[in-house]
Design a protein around this motif. Structure first.
Motif, PDB file in Angstrom:
ATOM      1  N   THR A   1       0.864  -1.170   0.000  1.00 33.66           N
ATOM      2  CA  THR A   1       0.000   0.000   0.000  1.00 33.66           C
ATOM      3  C   THR A   1       0.912   1.234   0.000  1.00 33.66           C
ATOM      4  O   THR A   1       2.117   1.131   0.252  1.00 33.66           O
ATOM      5  CB  THR A   1      -0.900   0.035   1.242  1.00 33.66           C
ATOM      6  N   VAL A   2       0.343   2.398  -0.251  1.00 35.99           N
ATOM      7  CA  VAL A   2       1.144   3.628  -0.231  1.00 35.99           C
ATOM      8  C   VAL A   2       1.724   3.855   1.156  1.00 35.99           C
ATOM      9  O   VAL A   2       2.920   4.176   1.308  1.00 35.99           O
ATOM     10  CB  VAL A   2       0.295   4.836  -0.661  1.00 35.99           C
ATOM     11  N   LYS A   3       0.916   3.651   2.184  1.00 38.76           N
ATOM     12  CA  LYS A   3       1.415   3.825   3.561  1.00 38.76           C
ATOM     13  C   LYS A   3       2.534   2.831   3.860  1.00 38.76           C
ATOM     14  O   LYS A   3       3.553   3.178   4.457  1.00 38.76           O
ATOM     15  CB  LYS A   3       0.278   3.655   4.566  1.00 38.76           C
ATOM     16  N   GLY A   4       2.339   1.577   3.409  1.00 32.08           N
ATOM     17  CA  GLY A   4       3.357   0.552   3.632  1.00 32.08           C
ATOM     18  C   GLY A   4       4.670   0.897   2.939  1.00 32.08           C
ATOM     19  O   GLY A   4       5.756   0.634   3.474  1.00 32.08           O
ATOM     20  N   LEU A   5       4.574   1.508   1.756  1.00 29.72           N
ATOM     21  CA  LEU A   5       5.775   1.924   1.029  1.00 29.72           C
ATOM     22  C   LEU A   5       6.508   3.027   1.781  1.00 29.72           C
ATOM     23  O   LEU A   5       7.733   2.979   1.945  1.00 29.72           O
ATOM     24  CB  LEU A   5       5.387   2.402  -0.373  1.00 29.72           C
ATOM     25  N   PHE A   6       5.743   4.027   2.263  1.00 31.96           N
ATOM     26  CA  PHE A   6       6.366   5.139   2.975  1.00 31.96           C
ATOM     27  C   PHE A   6       6.909   4.712   4.344  1.00 31.96           C
ATOM     28  O   PHE A   6       7.898   5.274   4.820  1.00 31.96           O
ATOM     29  CB  PHE A   6       5.366   6.279   3.146  1.00 31.96           C
ATOM     30  N   ASP A   7       6.287   3.710   4.965  1.00 30.40           N
ATOM     31  CA  ASP A   7       6.757   3.242   6.275  1.00 30.40           C
ATOM     32  C   ASP A   7       8.164   2.662   6.198  1.00 30.40           C
ATOM     33  O   ASP A   7       8.890   2.667   7.197  1.00 30.40           O
ATOM     34  CB  ASP A   7       5.792   2.190   6.837  1.00 30.40           C
ATOM     35  N   GLN A   8       8.514   2.157   5.015  1.00 28.50           N
ATOM     36  CA  GLN A   8       9.860   1.596   4.847  1.00 28.50           C
ATOM     37  C   GLN A   8      10.608   2.301   3.708  1.00 28.50           C
ATOM     38  O   GLN A   8      11.387   1.697   2.986  1.00 28.50           O
ATOM     39  CB  GLN A   8       9.779   0.090   4.591  1.00 28.50           C
ATOM     40  N   ALA A   9      10.360   3.600   3.584  1.00 28.29           N
ATOM     41  CA  ALA A   9      10.919   4.380   2.479  1.00 28.29           C
ATOM     42  C   ALA A   9      12.445   4.321   2.412  1.00 28.29           C
ATOM     43  O   ALA A   9      13.030   4.277   1.327  1.00 28.29           O
ATOM     44  CB  ALA A   9      10.458   5.834   2.588  1.00 28.29           C
ATOM     45  N   ASP A  10      13.111   4.308   3.577  1.00 30.32           N
ATOM     46  CA  ASP A  10      14.577   4.309   3.593  1.00 30.32           C
ATOM     47  C   ASP A  10      15.160   3.095   2.888  1.00 30.32           C
ATOM     48  O   ASP A  10      16.206   3.187   2.236  1.00 30.32           O
ATOM     49  CB  ASP A  10      15.097   4.367   5.038  1.00 30.32           C
ATOM     50  N   THR A  11      14.494   1.976   3.033  1.00 29.47           N
ATOM     51  CA  THR A  11      15.010   0.745   2.416  1.00 29.47           C
ATOM     52  C   THR A  11      14.418   0.497   1.028  1.00 29.47           C
ATOM     53  O   THR A  11      14.931  -0.338   0.284  1.00 29.47           O
ATOM     54  CB  THR A  11      14.705  -0.474   3.309  1.00 29.47           C
ATOM     55  N   MET A  12      13.346   1.197   0.688  1.00 31.10           N
ATOM     56  CA  MET A  12      12.668   0.962  -0.586  1.00 31.10           C
ATOM     57  C   MET A  12      13.066   1.962  -1.668  1.00 31.10           C
ATOM     58  O   MET A  12      12.647   1.832  -2.821  1.00 31.10           O
ATOM     59  CB  MET A  12      11.144   1.034  -0.394  1.00 31.10           C
ATOM     60  N   LEU A  13      13.856   2.957  -1.335  1.00 30.07           N
ATOM     61  CA  LEU A  13      14.243   3.987  -2.304  1.00 30.07           C
ATOM     62  C   LEU A  13      14.962   3.353  -3.504  1.00 30.07           C
ATOM     63  O   LEU A  13      15.943   2.624  -3.330  1.00 30.07           O
ATOM     64  CB  LEU A  13      15.144   5.010  -1.618  1.00 30.07           C
TER      65      LEU A  13
END
Length: 223
Positions: free
Chosen positions: A135-147
């Motif tokens: 989800t968008v929230k799930g993506l932002f919650d782990q933004a540091d590792t998902m960039l």
């Protein structure tokens, strides 16, 4: 009927026939456009003539001058890249317009350029399950590792869908968080405000999501 009346009838009949021929000739001169290939236009003598040409939109070829969109099209399939035709279109680009989309353009030839007054696009429908996506929230919650990491994100389109010239195509929302999606390709015409979508790509450093494939409609809730 006397000779004078007959002569008058013949004259009137002749005038009617001539008028009909003139009407047909005028109508024919502004009739349907000739359907040509890109190679036909580039190699033939069609200056000032009304033609219809179709081809795939070339990547990174879209530019604008005022209200005029300028882009190139090339043959589809195995002949891609063989010839490229510049198209200048003075109209609003449809949401389905983008890289790789087949554009059917109608207009007049000027040199090696098609001045298009009409354009329609063909973009195949595509559906995909949201299973395994964030989800968008799930993506932002782990933004540091998902960039910059390839992933899938799902959500609902929120607000308008922009054309390929815009800074981003649309915004999606899920679990209360929103995300701007950047994509320069064509979109399925069914993608609009409220549509559930699944998008492959990566999170960019500016907080937007760069789609690397055509955004898909979530097949799990397809009507």
């Amino acid at each position: 009927m006397n000779k004078k009346a007959k002569r008058r009838l013949v004259v009137v009949g002749g005038i009617v026939v001539i008028a009909m021929l003139v009407i047909v000739a005028v109508a024919g001169s502004g009739g349907a456009a000739s359907s040509l290939s890109i190679a036909d236009v580039l190699g033939g003598s069609y200056e000032g003539k009304k033609v219809q040409v179709s081809g795939s939109v070339v990547a990174d070829s879209l530019a604008s001058e005022g209200a005029t969109a300028i882009f190139k099209i090339e043959p589809e399939g195995d002949d891609a890249g063989a010839d490229q035709l510049e198209v200048q279109y003075n109209g609003a680009l449809p949401a389905t317009f983008g890289t790789g989309v087949v554009a059917i353009c109608t207009g007049t030839v000027e040199g090696k350029t098609l001045l298009a007054t009409e354009m329609v696009t063909k973009c195949p429908s595509k559906y995909e399950s949201a299973e395994g996506s964030l989800t968008v929230k799930g993506l932002f919650d782990q933004a540091d590792t998902m960039l910059f990491k390839d992933t899938k994100v799902c959500g609902y389109v929120q607000g308008p869908v922009n054309d390929a010239q815009a800074a981003y195509r649309f915004t999606i929302e899920s679990q209360g968080a929103t995300l701007d999606v950047v994509y320069d390709g064509g979109l399925d015409e069914q993608i609009k405000d409220g549509t559930a979508v699944v998008i492959s790509g990566h999170l960019d450093s500016d907080g937007s999501f760069i789609a690397t494939e055509q955004p898909s409609i979530d097949s799990s809730i397809k009507a």
